[in-house]
Design an enzyme around this catalytic site. Sequence first.
Site, PDB file in Angstrom:
ATOM      1  N   GLU A  30      -9.716 -11.186 -69.936  1.00 14.34           N
ATOM      2  CA  GLU A  30      -9.568  -9.736 -70.023  1.00 14.34           C
ATOM      3  C   GLU A  30      -9.664  -9.305 -71.482  1.00 14.34           C
ATOM      4  O   GLU A  30      -8.650  -9.203 -72.167  1.00 14.34           O
ATOM      5  CB  GLU A  30      -8.224  -9.277 -69.433  1.00 14.34           C
ATOM      6  CG  GLU A  30      -8.108  -9.439 -67.930  1.00 14.34           C
ATOM      7  CD  GLU A  30      -6.908  -8.685 -67.340  1.00 14.34           C
ATOM      8  OE1 GLU A  30      -6.171  -8.031 -68.105  1.00 14.34           O
ATOM      9  OE2 GLU A  30      -6.735  -8.761 -66.113  1.00 14.34           O
ATOM     10  N   VAL A  85      -5.225  -8.810 -60.553  1.00 16.20           N
ATOM     11  CA  VAL A  85      -4.125  -7.845 -60.689  1.00 16.20           C
ATOM     12  C   VAL A  85      -2.807  -8.618 -60.586  1.00 16.20           C
ATOM     13  O   VAL A  85      -2.614  -9.394 -59.660  1.00 16.20           O
ATOM     14  CB  VAL A  85      -4.152  -6.767 -59.569  1.00 16.20           C
ATOM     15  CG1 VAL A  85      -3.006  -5.780 -59.759  1.00 16.20           C
ATOM     16  CG2 VAL A  85      -5.476  -6.029 -59.549  1.00 16.20           C
ATOM     17  N   ALA A  86      -1.938  -8.375 -61.558  1.00 13.31           N
ATOM     18  CA  ALA A  86      -0.656  -9.093 -61.525  1.00 13.31           C
ATOM     19  C   ALA A  86       0.213  -8.576 -60.388  1.00 13.31           C
ATOM     20  O   ALA A  86       0.249  -7.375 -60.109  1.00 13.31           O
ATOM     21  CB  ALA A  86       0.058  -8.925 -62.857  1.00 13.31           C
ATOM     22  N   GLN A 117       2.315  -0.673 -60.080  1.00 12.86           N
ATOM     23  CA  GLN A 117       1.738  -2.020 -60.072  1.00 12.86           C
ATOM     24  C   GLN A 117       1.567  -2.514 -58.635  1.00 12.86           C
ATOM     25  O   GLN A 117       0.578  -3.150 -58.290  1.00 12.86           O
ATOM     26  CB  GLN A 117       2.642  -2.981 -60.875  1.00 12.86           C
ATOM     27  CG  GLN A 117       2.037  -4.333 -61.132  1.00 12.86           C
ATOM     28  CD  GLN A 117       0.835  -4.280 -62.070  1.00 12.86           C
ATOM     29  OE1 GLN A 117       0.752  -3.422 -62.943  1.00 12.86           O
ATOM     30  NE2 GLN A 117      -0.107  -5.179 -61.869  1.00 12.86           N
ATOM     31  N   SER A 133       3.770  -8.262 -64.147  1.00 16.71           N
ATOM     32  CA  SER A 133       2.799  -7.595 -65.016  1.00 16.71           C
ATOM     33  C   SER A 133       3.420  -7.175 -66.331  1.00 16.71           C
ATOM     34  O   SER A 133       4.491  -6.574 -66.375  1.00 16.71           O
ATOM     35  CB  SER A 133       2.229  -6.354 -64.338  1.00 16.71           C
ATOM     36  OG  SER A 133       1.476  -5.609 -65.276  1.00 16.71           O
ATOM     37  N   ASP A 182      -4.382  -1.641 -72.056  1.00 12.51           N
ATOM     38  CA  ASP A 182      -5.792  -1.927 -71.837  1.00 12.51           C
ATOM     39  C   ASP A 182      -6.597  -0.963 -72.694  1.00 12.51           C
ATOM     40  O   ASP A 182      -6.471   0.260 -72.557  1.00 12.51           O
ATOM     41  CB  ASP A 182      -6.147  -1.731 -70.357  1.00 12.51           C
ATOM     42  CG  ASP A 182      -5.415  -2.727 -69.455  1.00 12.51           C
ATOM     43  OD1 ASP A 182      -4.900  -3.730 -69.993  1.00 12.51           O
ATOM     44  OD2 ASP A 182      -5.342  -2.486 -68.236  1.00 12.51           O
TER      45      ASP A 182
HETATM   46 ZN   LIG Z   1      -3.931  -4.932 -68.657  1.00  7.36          ZN
END
Ligand SMILES: [Zn+2]
Length: 399
Positions: free
Chosen positions: A317, A255-256, A228, A261, A270
């Site tokens: 998203e 982006v986290a 991440q 995240s 995803d």
């Molecule tokens: Zn995701």
Amino acid sequence: MRNVKSKKFTLIAAAIILVLSFTIVLAAQGKDITWFSIFEGNSYKLQLENGIKKLEKTDTAILLGTEDLKALLAEKNKAAEVYMDLNTDKYNVDEKGRIMLPISEEKSYDLGKVFFMGSNGWTARNIDIAIDDSKYLSATNAKSYQSVLKDQAPDYHSRLVNQDNTLPDGYNNENLVTIKGVQAIISNKGMRLDKVTLEALKIMLDKAAADGVKGFVLNSTYRSYSEQKNLFDYRFNERKASGAANPYEEASKVVAYPGTSEHQTGMALDILSVEYPKGSVFSQSKEYAWLKENCWDYGFIPRYPEEKTEKTKISFEPWHYRYIGKPLSLYAKQTGLCLEELVESFQKNKLTSFKASDGDVYLFMLIKKGQDFMLEDGLTMDYTLTELTEEDNLIVIKK
Ligand SMILES: [Zn+2]
């Protein structure tokens, strides 16, 4: 005239004192009597320590105000919150919120359950009410309680993870498994997911395939902290190089930041489509349409919807799904709340009653970590404990 008046006054005063002492004696006699009323003509007086409330009576029923009863129970149990789960299949409640207790030979009523929230957590007991021969209405105290949550580790699947609710340092889901046997293309070999999440995903995609929707691609699932971090750094540097005024903020939207995240939990994934392999166009696919309609039934939620970007602080998203488990996912669908809003509403309302589309009824009760749930002896309940935030858990009771 004066004498007559004062005599009358004395008589009234004496009568009042007599009634009062009678009341006090009765209150002192029965340890279990927490409250009572005096039958008087067609009405009952519900005697409280700080005043008198009237109960009404018809030919067939005594009408007991739910709000009066609630206030009384709150006072007697020193509770901040009281929720009554009445046996509405047994007793009718009129349009004014009064429970209609049928006047019968039996004279005792099992009104249902009551939940109190105090500083130590929740307590549940039965509301048993009796009318004795002297027309006193009484509710008995529970004899003893059992503590049921002590040392019980909550289920972790509904934990809120975002910029304000970060994962603890060294967080690690120990139940990660390699993805296998899923009706989807797996973009990288060795991709992993939380075990329970994967089981739910399999069942969900099998049903989608049965409905003729089978072009799913699993694009990203579990990510470690360092993976991440790499993703975030890449986006941050890219924004910085392009001269963005606030590269950190801009990168955070897409982006986290590591530790914030959901991918790090192994409970987020995803999903894309063979025909629409890019996130920007995935919302045009039939895979998206199917997920948006059905994912809730399998414990998943679309985590970053278009209309919730202000709450989630993440851009739309369509590809990102999060497993939170049932019945929470069903509740999210019915209320239209995103995960942030769900948690907020539980924190605000403390106890929420929910009738799912399949007819099952649930109670959601917010409880702070370290607090307990006390059940009156003999009372059984189908309940689970699940984690919401670093401070809060949720008791989910299936009625
Ligand atoms: Zn995701």
